[in-house]
Scaffold this motif. Structure first.
Motif, PDB file in Angstrom:
ATOM      1  N   MET A   1      63.301  33.171  61.320  1.00 39.81           N
ATOM      2  CA  MET A   1      63.518  33.062  59.901  1.00 39.81           C
ATOM      3  C   MET A   1      64.165  31.733  59.597  1.00 39.81           C
ATOM      4  N   THR A   2      63.937  31.221  58.418  1.00 41.00           N
ATOM      5  CA  THR A   2      64.635  30.032  57.958  1.00 41.00           C
ATOM      6  C   THR A   2      65.934  30.521  57.338  1.00 41.00           C
ATOM      7  N   ALA A   3      66.989  30.501  58.126  1.00 38.54           N
ATOM      8  CA  ALA A   3      68.286  31.028  57.677  1.00 38.54           C
ATOM      9  C   ALA A   3      68.835  30.191  56.534  1.00 38.54           C
ATOM     10  N   ILE A   4      69.598  30.848  55.664  1.00 41.39           N
ATOM     11  CA  ILE A   4      70.190  30.158  54.524  1.00 41.39           C
ATOM     12  C   ILE A   4      71.615  30.653  54.307  1.00 41.39           C
ATOM     13  N   ASN A   5      72.491  29.696  54.021  1.00 43.56           N
ATOM     14  CA  ASN A   5      73.849  30.021  53.607  1.00 43.56           C
ATOM     15  C   ASN A   5      73.901  29.710  52.117  1.00 43.56           C
ATOM     16  N   ILE A   6      73.939  30.736  51.300  1.00 44.13           N
ATOM     17  CA  ILE A   6      73.884  30.574  49.847  1.00 44.13           C
ATOM     18  C   ILE A   6      74.963  29.611  49.348  1.00 44.13           C
ATOM     19  N   ALA A   7      76.124  29.661  49.950  1.00 51.11           N
ATOM     20  CA  ALA A   7      77.259  28.854  49.479  1.00 51.11           C
ATOM     21  C   ALA A   7      77.116  27.374  49.799  1.00 51.11           C
ATOM     22  N   THR A   8      76.414  27.029  50.876  1.00 50.24           N
ATOM     23  CA  THR A   8      76.397  25.625  51.290  1.00 50.24           C
ATOM     24  C   THR A   8      75.020  24.977  51.351  1.00 50.24           C
ATOM     25  N   ASP A   9      73.950  25.747  51.425  1.00 50.94           N
ATOM     26  CA  ASP A   9      72.624  25.162  51.625  1.00 50.94           C
ATOM     27  C   ASP A   9      71.878  24.837  50.336  1.00 50.94           C
ATOM     28  N   ILE A  10      72.112  25.596  49.288  1.00 50.79           N
ATOM     29  CA  ILE A  10      71.407  25.355  48.031  1.00 50.79           C
ATOM     30  C   ILE A  10      72.167  24.294  47.242  1.00 50.79           C
ATOM     31  N   PRO A  11      71.501  23.215  46.854  1.00 50.01           N
ATOM     32  CA  PRO A  11      72.193  22.169  46.088  1.00 50.01           C
ATOM     33  C   PRO A  11      72.819  22.735  44.811  1.00 50.01           C
ATOM     34  N   SER A  12      73.998  22.265  44.489  1.00 51.49           N
ATOM     35  CA  SER A  12      74.727  22.785  43.324  1.00 51.49           C
ATOM     36  C   SER A  12      74.033  22.470  42.010  1.00 51.49           C
ATOM     37  N   GLN A  13      73.138  21.498  41.995  1.00 50.07           N
ATOM     38  CA  GLN A  13      72.424  21.157  40.763  1.00 50.07           C
ATOM     39  C   GLN A  13      71.354  22.185  40.405  1.00 50.07           C
ATOM     40  N   ILE A  14      71.009  23.080  41.323  1.00 52.64           N
ATOM     41  CA  ILE A  14      70.042  24.125  41.008  1.00 52.64           C
ATOM     42  C   ILE A  14      70.753  25.171  40.164  1.00 52.64           C
ATOM     43  N   GLY A  15      70.245  25.360  38.943  1.00 50.86           N
ATOM     44  CA  GLY A  15      70.931  26.254  38.022  1.00 50.86           C
ATOM     45  C   GLY A  15      70.049  27.313  37.379  1.00 50.86           C
ATOM     46  N   THR A  16      68.748  27.319  37.725  1.00 53.39           N
ATOM     47  CA  THR A  16      67.858  28.317  37.140  1.00 53.39           C
ATOM     48  C   THR A  16      67.013  28.957  38.247  1.00 53.39           C
ATOM     49  N   VAL A  17      66.474  30.119  37.945  1.00 52.05           N
ATOM     50  CA  VAL A  17      65.586  30.789  38.899  1.00 52.05           C
ATOM     51  C   VAL A  17      64.339  29.931  39.143  1.00 52.05           C
ATOM     52  N   GLU A  18      63.861  29.261  38.109  1.00 53.54           N
ATOM     53  CA  GLU A  18      62.684  28.399  38.254  1.00 53.54           C
ATOM     54  C   GLU A  18      62.958  27.248  39.210  1.00 53.54           C
ATOM     55  N   GLU A  19      64.119  26.617  39.080  1.00 56.90           N
ATOM     56  CA  GLU A  19      64.487  25.532  40.001  1.00 56.90           C
ATOM     57  C   GLU A  19      64.627  26.065  41.421  1.00 56.90           C
ATOM     58  N   LEU A  20      65.220  27.235  41.561  1.00 55.56           N
ATOM     59  CA  LEU A  20      65.387  27.837  42.884  1.00 55.56           C
ATOM     60  C   LEU A  20      64.031  28.166  43.510  1.00 55.56           C
ATOM     61  N   ALA A  21      63.103  28.684  42.712  1.00 56.32           N
ATOM     62  CA  ALA A  21      61.764  29.008  43.219  1.00 56.32           C
ATOM     63  C   ALA A  21      61.055  27.744  43.706  1.00 56.32           C
ATOM     64  N   ALA A  22      61.161  26.663  42.949  1.00 56.50           N
ATOM     65  CA  ALA A  22      60.533  25.398  43.348  1.00 56.50           C
ATOM     66  C   ALA A  22      61.176  24.872  44.631  1.00 56.50           C
ATOM     67  N   TRP A  23      62.502  24.985  44.739  1.00 50.43           N
ATOM     68  CA  TRP A  23      63.224  24.535  45.933  1.00 50.43           C
ATOM     69  C   TRP A  23      62.792  25.351  47.151  1.00 50.43           C
ATOM     70  N   CYS A  24      62.751  26.668  47.017  1.00 43.15           N
ATOM     71  CA  CYS A  24      62.352  27.536  48.132  1.00 43.15           C
ATOM     72  C   CYS A  24      60.943  27.208  48.602  1.00 43.15           C
ATOM     73  N   ALA A  25      60.028  27.045  47.661  1.00 40.65           N
ATOM     74  CA  ALA A  25      58.645  26.719  48.028  1.00 40.65           C
ATOM     75  C   ALA A  25      58.581  25.381  48.755  1.00 40.65           C
ATOM     76  N   ALA A  26      59.350  24.406  48.286  1.00 45.01           N
ATOM     77  CA  ALA A  26      59.353  23.089  48.921  1.00 45.01           C
ATOM     78  C   ALA A  26      59.907  23.154  50.344  1.00 45.01           C
TER      79      ALA A  26
END
Length: 101
Positions: A1-26
């Motif tokens: 699995m591509t492990a993720i730490n929600i607190a440290t791996d997702i850039p803080s500038q991501i603020g919407t579900v749409e941005e998160l979906a685009a980030w995950c797909a990328a």
């Protein structure tokens, strides 16, 4: 699995579900650009795809995302949220560039 730490791996500038979906797909496309999965008899497709496309009819650029994720057969008999049954594509770590703002 591509492990993720929600607190440290997702850039803080991501603020919407749409941005998160685009980030995950990328992330998944970057990690598994050539992975092919079977989606039907004689039909295969890449597991993760993402790209920006100019839509002349709308005069806009659209990010088009496609994921093909395997679901555990346990989803038929076990309780839990639907996403908890999604199986990992692999175990490649999130590239450092995706963790930065």
């Amino acid at each position: 699995m591509t492990a993720i730490n929600i607190a440290t791996d997702i850039p803080s500038q991501i603020g919407t579900v749409e941005e998160l979906a685009a980030w995950c797909a990328a992330v998944l496309f970057a990690n598994y650009p050539t992975m092919v999965v079977t989606e039907g008899v004689g039909y295969t497709e890449r597991a993760a795809q993402v790209g920006d496309f100019w839509v002349a009819a709308a005069g806009k650029t659209r990010k088009i995302v496609r994921l093909s994720l395997e679901i555990s057969p346990d989803n038929l008999s076990a309780s839990g949220k639907p996403w908890t049954f999604v199986q990992p594509l692999g175990n490649t770590a999130i590239p450092a560039a995706f963790k930065e703002n």
